[in-house]
Design a protein around this motif. Structure first.
Motif, PDB file in Angstrom:
ATOM      1  N   ARG A  11      32.757  -7.648 -19.050  1.00  0.00           N
ATOM      2  CA  ARG A  11      32.511  -6.212 -18.859  1.00  0.00           C
ATOM      3  C   ARG A  11      31.066  -5.950 -18.426  1.00  0.00           C
ATOM      4  O   ARG A  11      30.807  -5.099 -17.569  1.00  0.00           O
ATOM      5  N   LYS A  12      30.125  -6.677 -19.033  1.00  0.00           N
ATOM      6  CA  LYS A  12      28.724  -6.501 -18.643  1.00  0.00           C
ATOM      7  C   LYS A  12      28.514  -6.891 -17.176  1.00  0.00           C
ATOM      8  O   LYS A  12      27.783  -6.226 -16.434  1.00  0.00           O
ATOM      9  N   GLU A  13      29.127  -7.957 -16.743  1.00  0.00           N
ATOM     10  CA  GLU A  13      28.989  -8.399 -15.355  1.00  0.00           C
ATOM     11  C   GLU A  13      29.590  -7.379 -14.391  1.00  0.00           C
ATOM     12  O   GLU A  13      29.029  -7.071 -13.332  1.00  0.00           O
ATOM     13  N   GLN A  14      30.751  -6.801 -14.783  1.00  0.00           N
ATOM     14  CA  GLN A  14      31.396  -5.801 -13.949  1.00  0.00           C
ATOM     15  C   GLN A  14      30.523  -4.557 -13.807  1.00  0.00           C
ATOM     16  O   GLN A  14      30.368  -3.992 -12.706  1.00  0.00           O
ATOM     17  N   ALA A  15      29.924  -4.125 -14.918  1.00  0.00           N
ATOM     18  CA  ALA A  15      29.033  -2.959 -14.873  1.00  0.00           C
ATOM     19  C   ALA A  15      27.809  -3.235 -14.004  1.00  0.00           C
ATOM     20  O   ALA A  15      27.341  -2.371 -13.256  1.00  0.00           O
ATOM     21  N   ARG A  16      27.280  -4.452 -14.107  1.00  0.00           N
ATOM     22  CA  ARG A  16      26.104  -4.790 -13.321  1.00  0.00           C
ATOM     23  C   ARG A  16      26.431  -4.766 -11.831  1.00  0.00           C
ATOM     24  O   ARG A  16      25.670  -4.241 -11.002  1.00  0.00           O
ATOM     25  N   LEU A  17      27.594  -5.332 -11.427  1.00  0.00           N
ATOM     26  CA  LEU A  17      27.993  -5.326 -10.019  1.00  0.00           C
ATOM     27  C   LEU A  17      28.203  -3.902  -9.500  1.00  0.00           C
ATOM     28  O   LEU A  17      27.850  -3.567  -8.358  1.00  0.00           O
TER      29      LEU A  17
ATOM     30  N   LYS B 186      26.716  -1.160 -10.539  1.00  0.00           N
ATOM     31  CA  LYS B 186      25.415  -0.509 -10.368  1.00  0.00           C
ATOM     32  C   LYS B 186      24.742  -0.999  -9.093  1.00  0.00           C
ATOM     33  O   LYS B 186      24.134  -0.220  -8.341  1.00  0.00           O
ATOM     34  N   GLU B 187      24.819  -2.326  -8.828  1.00  0.00           N
ATOM     35  CA  GLU B 187      24.210  -2.843  -7.612  1.00  0.00           C
ATOM     36  C   GLU B 187      24.864  -2.255  -6.358  1.00  0.00           C
ATOM     37  O   GLU B 187      24.191  -1.896  -5.385  1.00  0.00           O
ATOM     38  N   GLN B 188      26.215  -2.148  -6.390  1.00  0.00           N
ATOM     39  CA  GLN B 188      26.924  -1.574  -5.239  1.00  0.00           C
ATOM     40  C   GLN B 188      26.545  -0.111  -5.031  1.00  0.00           C
ATOM     41  O   GLN B 188      26.342   0.344  -3.908  1.00  0.00           O
ATOM     42  N   LYS B 189      26.430   0.622  -6.123  1.00  0.00           N
ATOM     43  CA  LYS B 189      26.068   2.030  -6.039  1.00  0.00           C
ATOM     44  C   LYS B 189      24.660   2.198  -5.469  1.00  0.00           C
ATOM     45  O   LYS B 189      24.384   3.091  -4.642  1.00  0.00           O
ATOM     46  N   ALA B 190      23.784   1.326  -5.900  1.00  0.00           N
ATOM     47  CA  ALA B 190      22.407   1.417  -5.409  1.00  0.00           C
ATOM     48  C   ALA B 190      22.330   1.118  -3.919  1.00  0.00           C
ATOM     49  O   ALA B 190      21.564   1.723  -3.176  1.00  0.00           O
ATOM     50  N   GLN B 191      23.121   0.158  -3.478  1.00  0.00           N
ATOM     51  CA  GLN B 191      23.119  -0.161  -2.047  1.00  0.00           C
ATOM     52  C   GLN B 191      23.667   0.989  -1.222  1.00  0.00           C
ATOM     53  O   GLN B 191      23.185   1.275  -0.123  1.00  0.00           O
ATOM     54  N   ASN B 192      24.719   1.664  -1.718  1.00  0.00           N
ATOM     55  CA  ASN B 192      25.301   2.792  -0.994  1.00  0.00           C
ATOM     56  C   ASN B 192      24.312   3.949  -0.864  1.00  0.00           C
ATOM     57  O   ASN B 192      24.305   4.679   0.129  1.00  0.00           O
ATOM     58  N   ASN B 193      23.483   4.148  -1.869  1.00  0.00           N
ATOM     59  CA  ASN B 193      22.515   5.256  -1.864  1.00  0.00           C
ATOM     60  C   ASN B 193      21.219   4.878  -1.175  1.00  0.00           C
ATOM     61  O   ASN B 193      20.303   5.687  -1.068  1.00  0.00           O
ATOM     62  N   GLY B 194      21.090   3.659  -0.781  1.00  0.00           N
ATOM     63  CA  GLY B 194      19.873   3.239  -0.110  1.00  0.00           C
ATOM     64  C   GLY B 194      18.721   2.946  -1.045  1.00  0.00           C
ATOM     65  O   GLY B 194      17.576   2.872  -0.612  1.00  0.00           O
ATOM     66  N   ASP B 195      18.975   2.827  -2.305  1.00  0.00           N
ATOM     67  CA  ASP B 195      17.925   2.541  -3.270  1.00  0.00           C
ATOM     68  C   ASP B 195      17.876   1.062  -3.533  1.00  0.00           C
ATOM     69  O   ASP B 195      18.899   0.410  -3.646  1.00  0.00           O
ATOM     70  N   ASP B 196      16.679   0.581  -3.653  1.00  0.00           N
ATOM     71  CA  ASP B 196      16.534  -0.841  -3.987  1.00  0.00           C
ATOM     72  C   ASP B 196      16.776  -1.108  -5.469  1.00  0.00           C
ATOM     73  O   ASP B 196      17.194  -2.179  -5.846  1.00  0.00           O
ATOM     74  N   GLU B 197      16.542  -0.074  -6.274  1.00  0.00           N
ATOM     75  CA  GLU B 197      16.692  -0.276  -7.713  1.00  0.00           C
ATOM     76  C   GLU B 197      17.592   0.814  -8.249  1.00  0.00           C
ATOM     77  O   GLU B 197      17.473   1.976  -7.875  1.00  0.00           O
TER      78      GLU B 197
END
Length: 789
Positions: free
Chosen positions: A543-549, A551-562
């Motif tokens: 579950r932790k790994e799924q949440a981390r992935l 968040k990373e996908q969401k950040a990429q879609n918004n153009g944020d590095d973090e």
């Protein structure tokens, strides 16, 4: 050893250091036999008459006792009993003055004799020669015998000593002037003394017994030699007349050339010393069964008409002895218990005779002059030359006066036998012995206190350790160790664990069910299985790994590095709420300032108070509205309704609204102030002020539009923000309406001058201009709200 024995048997005598030769004065009392005195009116018997603990009382007041009946029984180490010296009634048991220089009270038994002198039943040993060691020691102990020539050391302790004894020394020297008690006892009872010596030989089995007698007692030497001629292990040795040759350590040096070590006792070098009176009492106890109830006492001095030696019952008052021997006191008469060298002046003659009393001296002033005042030491060293213990009396006296007890012990103060030779030769008449006695008592008290404190500390530490142990036991009391499993049970548990591990690979749900079933089976089989949390841990990690992935996908879609942190968004929202609250406070302050500035215009105190209350209520309501706006934004930012970026956008919107509200409040305060200036009285100035207000409002609207970017919120948040804006506009309009009404109110009162009428007209004109500006602002805010919706 053989050479030493040969020298002793040849009559060799060795000298000890120091010593003095005072006048003997023995002829006053040694010419008459030992006399018997009539019974006294009462006997005062201290419970403690020896070194060691006193016995325990076994009698009570008004009890009748017989002669020789025990009054106490031994209760501790070095404790010997006290017996009734005659038959009579115990009239009291109370503290009485003791036979000591201080005369401190000691618990004593007071007996009133009945005159019959009736003995209790006596139990002598039938055949002492065949008696066992313990039987003889018990007889000596129960007879209450203690040393009768010195400090009163319990005799049974010496009789039961475990160290090997080479020489048994009988101290018959009696070196102190005036005293002749042992001299006359040896003359009249030499045979009994020899029997007592033979009993001690039976107990100690020494190589040789030496009886030391001074050469000024020829009759006693003859009597003792005749009585001891049948015993080849008893040797009569004559020693020169030097004081203090009767000291224990000095006599050992004289007869054997051995020295007792510092802090030691004669038994450490294989020697034991007894007094002639003590040996006579041992013979009386063993052969006749008599306890120690009387002793020989020398009563002498120039004020005594019939000086001599008497059999004195223990407890007999000194006054009775003096009266029986014909006492004629002189002015400032002194009565000394003991000899002139080691004795002490009695504070009262009502003190009773004890086991260590060997002499009562009643001298006149010529015989024993009063000591003069103490003078300064002249450092003549006469005291050091006379000291038989090779000490430094002058140095000891300095340390004793300054109470330097450590240095006193370093200089061997306790080796002093208190013989008084140093004080006898001192030309400055310094009472050296008195200093030493006081210092010894204080040192002993310090040692006793230290021992007591050390024991208390030991008890405290033991108690602390015990409590800690009990506490640990209470904690572990309910912890029961599981019984050891048999080999068969351990195998069943291992098989169950293996089955569980095989089933864990079938899937997440199946593995959990299989693990539960396996645990239940293992428990049913009697084994104890530790819980297997490996599958739960795997699921949590997935579950932790799924949440981390995500968040990373969401950040990429918004153009944020973090990715945006939830915690940061919550902090931003809190900051926005704080700013909104601050703006509301500023608004309230502005309203209060407007109210204060308008109070002179209104002129009526009651109306001004009403206006101020209304302004405060509106300001409080506006603050609540500002606070509600961030809370609504926060509610909309729940984790279920929006993601991290939405929360950040909502926080930005809240900050922009708070800043806008603060600017609007500041502009309103400035407009109100400008409208009240006297320079804005004409229409032209009012028009200019209105134009400035419209420009500022337009600028604020442009800032608000710029801050609310199209991509800053979703439809729901936009609707909420529009509703809030409309509510704020409506409230602002109401506030302006109320301000207009309060400004247009006419003051009541008397007619004023023409100048007051012109000022009132100008104020009305200013109020009209301010109201128009407020209505324009309200209409513009409403329009902006409709555009947002």
């Amino acid at each position: 050893m053989e050479k030493l024995l040969e020298q002793i048997k040849k009559g060799t005598v060795w000298a000890f250091p120091g010593g003095v030769h005072p006048p003997q004065q023995k002829s006053l009392s040694n010419n008459a036999p030992i006399a018997r005195l009539p019974l006294p009116e009462k006997l005062v018997l201290p419970l403690k008459q020896h070194i060691g603990a006193s016995g325990k009382l076994i009698v009570e007041k008004n009890q009748h006792v017989l002669k020789g009946q025990p009054l106490t029984k031994p209760s501790a180490n070095w404790s010997v009993p006290v017996h009734a010296p005659t038959s009579g009634t115990i009239i009291d048991i109370t503290p009485m003055p003791s036979a000591h220089p201080s005369a401190l009270p000691e618990l004593s038994i007071i007996i009133e004799p009945d005159g019959k002198d009736t003995w209790c039943e006596l139990s002598p040993l039938a055949n002492p020669a065949n008696a066992s060691h313990d039987e003889l020691v018990d007889v000596i102990h129960n007879a209450g015998i203690s040393g009768m020539g010195g400090a009163g050391f319990p005799t049974y302790v010496k009789a039961d000593i475990k160290q090997p004894i080479e020489f048994l020394i009988v101290n018959a020297v009696e070196c102190e002037p005036y005293i002749t008690a042992d001299d006359t006892l040896m003359r009249e009872h030499a045979a009994e003394i020899i029997k007592g010596i033979e009993l001690m030989q039976q107990l100690l089995n020494p190589t040789l017994c030496i009886i030391g007698i001074e050469d000024n007692k020829p009759e006693a030497i003859t009597a003792m030699t005749e009585a001891a001629k049948h015993n080849e292990h008893i040797l009569i040795q004559t020693v020169p007349t030097v004081y203090p040759s009767g000291g224990e350590k000095q006599l050992i040096k004289l007869l054997t050339n051995r020295e007792v070590p510092n802090g030691g006792i004669p038994a450490d070098i294989g020697i034991l010393v007894h007094n002639t009176g003590t040996l006579f009492a041992i013979q009386q106890a063993v052969y006749e069964g008599k306890p120690l109830i009387e002793r020989v006492v020398t009563v002498t001095g120039n004020t005594i008409h019939n000086p001599g030696n008497v059999w004195a019952l223990l407890g007999t008052e000194i006054k009775h002895l003096l009266d029986c021997q014909g006492f004629s006191p002189v002015p400032q008469q002194r009565v000394v218990m003991g000899g002139p060298m080691m004795g002490f002046t009695l504070p009262t003659v009502r003190i009773g005779v004890v086991k260590t009393t060997n002499c009562i001296l009643a001298p006149d002033h010529k015989e024993l002059a009063e000591p003069g005042p103490e003078k300064a030491c002249i450092r003549c060293s006469a005291c050091a030359d006379a000291c038989p213990a090779s000490l430094l009396p002058q140095q000891l006296q300095w340390f004793a006066k300054s109470k330097e007890y450590d240095k006193l012990q370093e200089h061997n103060l306790f080796d002093c036998i208190e013989c008084g030779a140093c004080a006898y030769v001192c030309p400055s008449e310094i009472p050296l012995v008195q200093y030493y006695r006081v210092a010894k008592v204080e040192i002993k008290e310090q040692i006793a206190e230290k021992i007591k404190s050390d024991r208390a500390k030991e008890r405290f530490d033991a108690r602390k350790a015990r409590l800690e142990q009990e506490q640990a036991e209470r904690k572990n009391r309910h912890k029961r160790k599981p019984a050891p499993k048999s080999t068969e049970e351990q195998q069943k548990v291992a098989d169950a664990l293996a089955r569980v591990k095989d089933k864990t690979s079938d899937g997440d749900n199946k593995s959990a069910v299989a693990a539960a079933i396996a645990r239940a089976k293992a428990k049913k089989q009697g084994g104890e299985l530790e819980p297997d949390n490996s599958e739960v841990a795997k699921e949590r990690a997935a579950r932790k790994e799924q949440a981390r992935l995500y968040k990373e996908q969401k950040a990429q879609n918004n153009g944020d590095d973090e990715p945006v942190d939830d915690k940061k968004s919550a902090v931003a929202a809190a900051i926005a709420r704080a700013k909104a609250k601050k703006a509301a406070q500023a608004n309230e302050q502005a309203q209060s300032d407007d109210t204060e500035s308008e109070s002179p215009v209104a002129t009526d105190d009651k109306k001004a108070a009403v206006a101020a209350a209304i302004a405060r209520a509106k300001a409080k309501k506006a603050a609540q509205a500002n606070e509600q706006a961030p809370s609504d934004d926060t509610v909309s930012e729940s984790p279920v309704a929006a993601d991290d970026k939405k929360a950040a956008v909502a926080a930005a919107i809240a900050r922009a609204k708070a800043r806008k509200a603060a600017q609007a409040n500041e502009q309103a305060a400035a407009d109100n102030t400008a409208s009240e200036l006297p320079d804005a009285a004409d229409d032209k100035k009012a028009a200019v002020a209105a134009a400035i207000a419209r420009a500022k409002a337009k600028k604020a609207a442009a800032d608000n539009t710029a801050s609310e970017l199209p991509d800053a919120a979703d439809d729901k948040k936009a609707a909420v923000a529009a509703a809030i804006a409309r509510a704020k506009a409506k409230k602002a309009a109401q506030a302006n309406e109320l301000a207009k009404q309060s400004e247009n109110a006419e003051p009541q009162g008397n007619d004023e001058s023409s100048e007051g009428s012109q000022q009132t007209a100008q104020e009305k004109k200013k109020a009209a201009v301010a109201a128009a500006i407020a209505r324009a602002k309200a209409k513009k805010q409403q329009k902006e709200g409709n555009d947002q919706s």
